[in-house]
Design a protein around this motif. Structure first.
Motif: not given
Length: 78
Positions: A61-64, A67-68, A71-77
């Motif tokens: 859960w820590a890795v999940f 990663g979430y 991923g949110y900040f990398v792919h944020k529009c």
């Protein structure tokens, strides 16, 4: 041949012709520290299995979550 204090005896020259290794558990409670006793209790038996499963689930859960959030900040529009 190792000394008796180490807890492991290696005997090669038996009449059977086979090597034998015997491990002797330290039974003197004065020689084991409190930390070693706690580690032994938490890492062996049923409690050890439970601790490993709980640790694995917590790690998953820590890795999940990491990663979430990443991923949110990398792919944020923008």
């Amino acid at each position: 041949m190792q000394p008796q204090e180490s807890g492991v005896q290696y005997s090669r020259w038996k009449e059977s012709g086979q090597d034998e290794v015997s491990v002797v558990a330290v039974s003197n409670s004065e020689e084991t520290s409190c930390c070693e006793r706690v580690c032994w209790k938490l890492c062996t038996g049923k409690l050890g299995i439970i601790m490993k499963v709980v640790g694995g689930v917590a790690f998953f859960w820590a890795v999940f979550i990491l990663g979430y959030v990443t991923g949110y900040f990398v792919h944020k529009c923008k």
